[in-house]
Motif scaffolding. Structure first.
Motif, PDB file in Angstrom:
ATOM      1  N   ALA A  15       0.449  -1.597  -0.429  1.00  0.00           N
ATOM      2  CA  ALA A  15       0.174  -0.033   0.413  1.00  0.00           C
ATOM      3  C   ALA A  15       0.909   1.645   0.040  1.00  0.00           C
ATOM      4  CB  ALA A  15      -0.702  -0.045   1.383  1.00  0.00           C
TER       5      ALA A  15
ATOM      6  N   ASP B 125       4.130  -6.236   1.029  1.00  0.00           N
ATOM      7  CA  ASP B 125       3.596  -6.586   2.088  1.00  0.00           C
ATOM      8  C   ASP B 125       2.452  -6.282   2.552  1.00  0.00           C
ATOM      9  OD1 ASP B 125       2.424  -4.155   4.275  1.00  0.00           O
ATOM     10  OD2 ASP B 125       4.209  -2.893   4.243  1.00  0.00           O
TER      11      ASP B 125
ATOM     12  N   ASP C 156      -0.097  -5.424   3.973  1.00  0.00           N
ATOM     13  CA  ASP C 156      -0.995  -4.299   3.835  1.00  0.00           C
ATOM     14  C   ASP C 156      -1.120  -4.265   3.152  1.00  0.00           C
ATOM     15  OD1 ASP C 156       0.371  -2.213   2.746  1.00  0.00           O
ATOM     16  OD2 ASP C 156       0.883  -1.733   4.549  1.00  0.00           O
TER      17      ASP C 156
HETATM   18 MN   LIG Z   1       3.007  -1.096   3.175  1.00  0.00          MN
END
Ligand SMILES: [Mn+2]
Length: 274
Positions: A111, A206, A208
């Motif tokens: 993100a 990642d 996220d």
């Molecule tokens: Mn991240």
């Protein structure tokens, strides 16, 4: 099909982001992924959270990267998996693999762009500076080598949606390839569209990047992401298009209530479960 690599690095580094839950993430991922080749558990000192030169916990992060660098230099593996830890956990592995595989494409599936420097970072956290250090800018103890490990043309940002103003300016100025969450949701092959088939690639994942409604067990939940099935499909498409020489899974906080099968689906897409 299980992705064969030479070594797995288990890196419970959390000081780069300041969220201790990701240390447990390294252990949890190590239980979910069967070893292939060797497996090294890297010790991370508690260290001091003190900021130096605008970087929180600089000594701990830099010492861990140095330890990883030494291990990699001794073994010289061609294929490396990192189970993090925060987004700084795989910087040494990426540097090693970028030198070993000229023309490496790095898919930064996150993100966040992690393109800050100590001068631009709002938080001073090293985990938001990692990709920029590979491109040659940042604290010298994190950048490591005098020559940049990567050129901006080698990087594709995937699902990246929360950029600080200076990061946005850097992406624009250097024309960094970027594939939005909606694009991979519409077509999992969108990420590889501009890359030669069969070339060496690295996937920095990642967790996220996934929408927190789907996968909340991450250090920095960031709304507006693709669901885990779309991310898994994109990861599988990248792995199929390229010769995968490295990957990392980062920022997992397993103690947050969540459906672990969604994490397993992402690991399966990377060829990490049989
Ligand atoms: Mn991240």
């Amino acid at each position: 099909m299980v992705w064969q690599r030479d070594v797995d690095l288990v890196v419970p580094l959390w000081q780069g982001g300041g969220h201790i839950g990701v240390a447990a993430g390294a252990a949890a991922l190590a239980r979910m992924v069967a070893p292939s080749g060797g497996r090294l558990h890297i010790s991370v000192a508690d260290g001091t959270p003190t900021a130096h030169d605008g970087v929180q916990a600089l000594d701990t992060v830099a010492d861990t990267l140095q330890r990883l660098h030494d291990r990699l230099a001794r073994r010289d593996p061609a294929r490396v998996l990192t189970l993090g830890g925060d987004c700084a956990s795989d910087l040494a592995a990426m540097r090693h693999l970028a030198a070993r595989h000229p023309g490496l494409t790095v898919y930064w599936v996150d993100a966040h762009a992690d393109l800050n420097t100590p001068a631009t970072s709002p938080s001073g956290r090293a985990h938001g500076m990692g990709l920029r250090t590979l491109l040659g800018d940042g604290h010298p103890r994190l950048v490591g080598t005098p020559a940049p490990a990567l050129h901006p043309a080698q990087v594709t940002l995937v699902g990246t949606r929360d950029l600080d103003p200076a990061e946005r300016a850097y992406v624009t100025a250097h024309g960094i390839d970027r594939v939005a969450a909606g694009e991979i949701a519409a077509d999992p092959r969108a990420a590889t569209a501009r890359r030669h088939a069969g070339g060496p690639a690295y996937i920095h994942l990642d967790l996220d990047v996934c929408d927190p409604g789907d996968l909340p067990a991450v250090a920095c939940p960031t709304p507006g992401g693709p669901g885990t099935p779309a991310v898994a499909a994109a990861l599988a498409a990248i792995a199929a298009h390229h010769d995968l020489v490295g990957a990392a899974v980062c920022e997992y906080t397993p103690d947050t209530p969540h459906d672990a099968d969604r994490v397993r689906a992402l690991l399966a897409a990377l060829g990490l479960t049989g």
